[in-house]
Scaffold this motif. Structure first.
Motif, PDB file in Angstrom:
ATOM      1  N   GLU A   1       2.878   7.022  -2.521  1.00  0.00           N
ATOM      2  CA  GLU A   1       4.269   6.851  -1.914  1.00  0.00           C
ATOM      3  C   GLU A   1       3.319   6.833  -0.270  1.00  0.00           C
ATOM      4  O   GLU A   1       3.401   6.990   0.605  1.00  0.00           O
ATOM      5  CB  GLU A   1       5.362   7.447  -2.257  1.00  0.00           C
ATOM      6  N   ARG A   2       2.779   8.564  -0.405  1.00  0.00           N
ATOM      7  CA  ARG A   2       2.349   8.669   1.157  1.00  0.00           C
ATOM      8  C   ARG A   2       1.256   7.597   1.149  1.00  0.00           C
ATOM      9  O   ARG A   2       0.869   7.157   2.562  1.00  0.00           O
ATOM     10  CB  ARG A   2       1.660  10.462   0.748  1.00  0.00           C
ATOM     11  N   MET A   3       0.557   7.225   0.429  1.00  0.00           N
ATOM     12  CA  MET A   3      -0.598   5.828   0.992  1.00  0.00           C
ATOM     13  C   MET A   3       0.162   4.815   1.635  1.00  0.00           C
ATOM     14  O   MET A   3       0.209   4.830   2.669  1.00  0.00           O
ATOM     15  CB  MET A   3      -1.997   6.060  -0.394  1.00  0.00           C
ATOM     16  N   TYR A   4       1.410   4.223   0.990  1.00  0.00           N
ATOM     17  CA  TYR A   4       1.702   3.594   1.360  1.00  0.00           C
ATOM     18  C   TYR A   4       2.950   3.442   2.827  1.00  0.00           C
ATOM     19  O   TYR A   4       2.750   2.398   4.061  1.00  0.00           O
ATOM     20  CB  TYR A   4       2.872   2.905  -0.222  1.00  0.00           C
ATOM     21  N   CYS A   5       3.259   4.844   2.779  1.00  0.00           N
ATOM     22  CA  CYS A   5       3.652   5.492   3.980  1.00  0.00           C
ATOM     23  C   CYS A   5       3.226   5.335   5.304  1.00  0.00           C
ATOM     24  O   CYS A   5       3.351   4.648   6.441  1.00  0.00           O
ATOM     25  CB  CYS A   5       4.954   6.733   4.185  1.00  0.00           C
ATOM     26  N   SER A   6       1.954   5.609   5.269  1.00  0.00           N
ATOM     27  CA  SER A   6       0.729   6.344   6.046  1.00  0.00           C
ATOM     28  C   SER A   6       0.581   4.319   6.488  1.00  0.00           C
ATOM     29  O   SER A   6      -0.084   4.106   7.632  1.00  0.00           O
ATOM     30  CB  SER A   6      -0.713   6.842   5.644  1.00  0.00           C
ATOM     31  N   LEU A   7      -0.289   3.983   5.872  1.00  0.00           N
ATOM     32  CA  LEU A   7      -0.327   2.359   5.567  1.00  0.00           C
ATOM     33  C   LEU A   7       0.854   1.586   6.864  1.00  0.00           C
ATOM     34  O   LEU A   7      -0.170   0.823   7.306  1.00  0.00           O
ATOM     35  CB  LEU A   7      -0.480   1.503   4.788  1.00  0.00           C
ATOM     36  N   ALA A   8       1.668   1.878   6.542  1.00  0.00           N
ATOM     37  CA  ALA A   8       3.096   0.938   6.874  1.00  0.00           C
ATOM     38  C   ALA A   8       2.947   1.448   8.531  1.00  0.00           C
ATOM     39  O   ALA A   8       3.255   0.688   9.559  1.00  0.00           O
ATOM     40  CB  ALA A   8       4.135   1.254   6.560  1.00  0.00           C
ATOM     41  N   THR A   9       2.988   3.026   8.787  1.00  0.00           N
ATOM     42  CA  THR A   9       2.873   4.021   9.451  1.00  0.00           C
ATOM     43  C   THR A   9       1.437   2.475  11.412  1.00  0.00           C
ATOM     44  O   THR A   9       1.607   2.568  11.846  1.00  0.00           O
ATOM     45  CB  THR A   9       2.813   5.230  10.210  1.00  0.00           C
ATOM     46  N   VAL A  10       0.184   2.907   9.937  1.00  0.00           N
ATOM     47  CA  VAL A  10      -1.306   2.407  10.953  1.00  0.00           C
ATOM     48  C   VAL A  10      -0.558   0.594  11.032  1.00  0.00           C
ATOM     49  O   VAL A  10      -1.212   0.417  12.561  1.00  0.00           O
ATOM     50  CB  VAL A  10      -1.717   2.954  10.172  1.00  0.00           C
ATOM     51  N   GLY A  11      -0.219   0.109  10.135  1.00  0.00           N
ATOM     52  CA  GLY A  11       0.183  -1.291  10.255  1.00  0.00           C
ATOM     53  C   GLY A  11       0.905  -1.862  11.454  1.00  0.00           C
ATOM     54  O   GLY A  11       0.599  -2.392  12.004  1.00  0.00           O
ATOM     55  N   ALA A  12       1.344  -1.047  11.701  1.00  0.00           N
ATOM     56  CA  ALA A  12       3.523  -1.377  12.552  1.00  0.00           C
ATOM     57  C   ALA A  12       2.387  -1.394  14.248  1.00  0.00           C
ATOM     58  O   ALA A  12       2.781  -1.299  14.870  1.00  0.00           O
ATOM     59  CB  ALA A  12       4.492  -0.644  12.352  1.00  0.00           C
ATOM     60  N   LEU A  13       1.698   0.452  14.329  1.00  0.00           N
ATOM     61  CA  LEU A  13       1.023   0.325  15.399  1.00  0.00           C
ATOM     62  C   LEU A  13       0.354  -0.938  15.402  1.00  0.00           C
ATOM     63  O   LEU A  13       0.303  -0.705  17.229  1.00  0.00           O
ATOM     64  CB  LEU A  13       0.617   2.027  15.231  1.00  0.00           C
ATOM     65  N   GLY A  14      -1.178  -0.809  15.106  1.00  0.00           N
ATOM     66  CA  GLY A  14      -2.238  -1.720  14.980  1.00  0.00           C
ATOM     67  C   GLY A  14      -1.556  -3.178  15.395  1.00  0.00           C
ATOM     68  O   GLY A  14      -1.509  -3.812  16.258  1.00  0.00           O
ATOM     69  N   TYR A  15      -0.399  -4.012  14.939  1.00  0.00           N
ATOM     70  CA  TYR A  15       0.127  -4.742  15.186  1.00  0.00           C
ATOM     71  C   TYR A  15       1.303  -4.416  16.510  1.00  0.00           C
ATOM     72  O   TYR A  15       0.836  -5.513  17.494  1.00  0.00           O
ATOM     73  CB  TYR A  15       1.334  -5.082  14.320  1.00  0.00           C
ATOM     74  N   GLY A  16       1.237  -3.303  16.613  1.00  0.00           N
ATOM     75  CA  GLY A  16       2.271  -3.407  17.604  1.00  0.00           C
ATOM     76  C   GLY A  16       1.448  -3.188  19.285  1.00  0.00           C
ATOM     77  O   GLY A  16       2.203  -4.150  19.928  1.00  0.00           O
ATOM     78  N   LEU A  17       0.035  -3.071  19.711  1.00  0.00           N
ATOM     79  CA  LEU A  17      -0.703  -2.755  19.815  1.00  0.00           C
ATOM     80  C   LEU A  17      -1.108  -4.296  19.785  1.00  0.00           C
ATOM     81  O   LEU A  17      -1.669  -4.553  21.828  1.00  0.00           O
ATOM     82  CB  LEU A  17      -2.326  -2.050  19.810  1.00  0.00           C
ATOM     83  N   TRP A  18      -1.612  -4.503  19.315  1.00  0.00           N
ATOM     84  CA  TRP A  18      -1.780  -6.448  19.491  1.00  0.00           C
ATOM     85  C   TRP A  18      -0.961  -7.175  19.995  1.00  0.00           C
ATOM     86  O   TRP A  18      -1.494  -7.584  21.069  1.00  0.00           O
ATOM     87  CB  TRP A  18      -2.459  -6.640  18.604  1.00  0.00           C
TER      88      TRP A  18
END
Length: 87
Positions: free
Chosen positions: A25-42
């Motif tokens: 669950e920590r891995m999935y939450c971290s991936l969701a955070t990084v994904g949202a950050l990356g897509y938001g910056l893009w």
């Protein structure tokens, strides 16, 4: 791999697979955070400010879930009885 004292030190990939198995669950939450950050910056770079703001808010929510998952993991670990590895 051994360190200077001669003790065996696991490789990063071994540690990562151990963490993935124990704490998914920590891995999935971290991936969701990084994904949202990356897509938001893009989106910000593309000039889509409304979607960028939406994704930055989603990142905050994902960070909250990550923090909750970390706190639950720490509390579970703290309440478990210590294992005796001495032989």
């Amino acid at each position: 791999m051994e360190d200077l004292s001669g003790a065996t030190v696991p490789y990063f990939s071994e540690k990562a697979s151990c963490v993935r198995a124990k704490l998914p669950e920590r891995m999935y939450c971290s991936l969701a955070t990084v994904g949202a950050l990356g897509y938001g910056l893009w989106c910000f770079r593309q000039g889509r400010s409304k979607m960028s703001q939406y994704m930055m808010r989603a990142r905050i929510v994902a960070q909250g879930f990550t923090l909750v998952a970390l706190l639950i993991g720490v509390s579970i670990t703290a309440t478990q009885a210590p294992k005796d590895d001495k032989k």
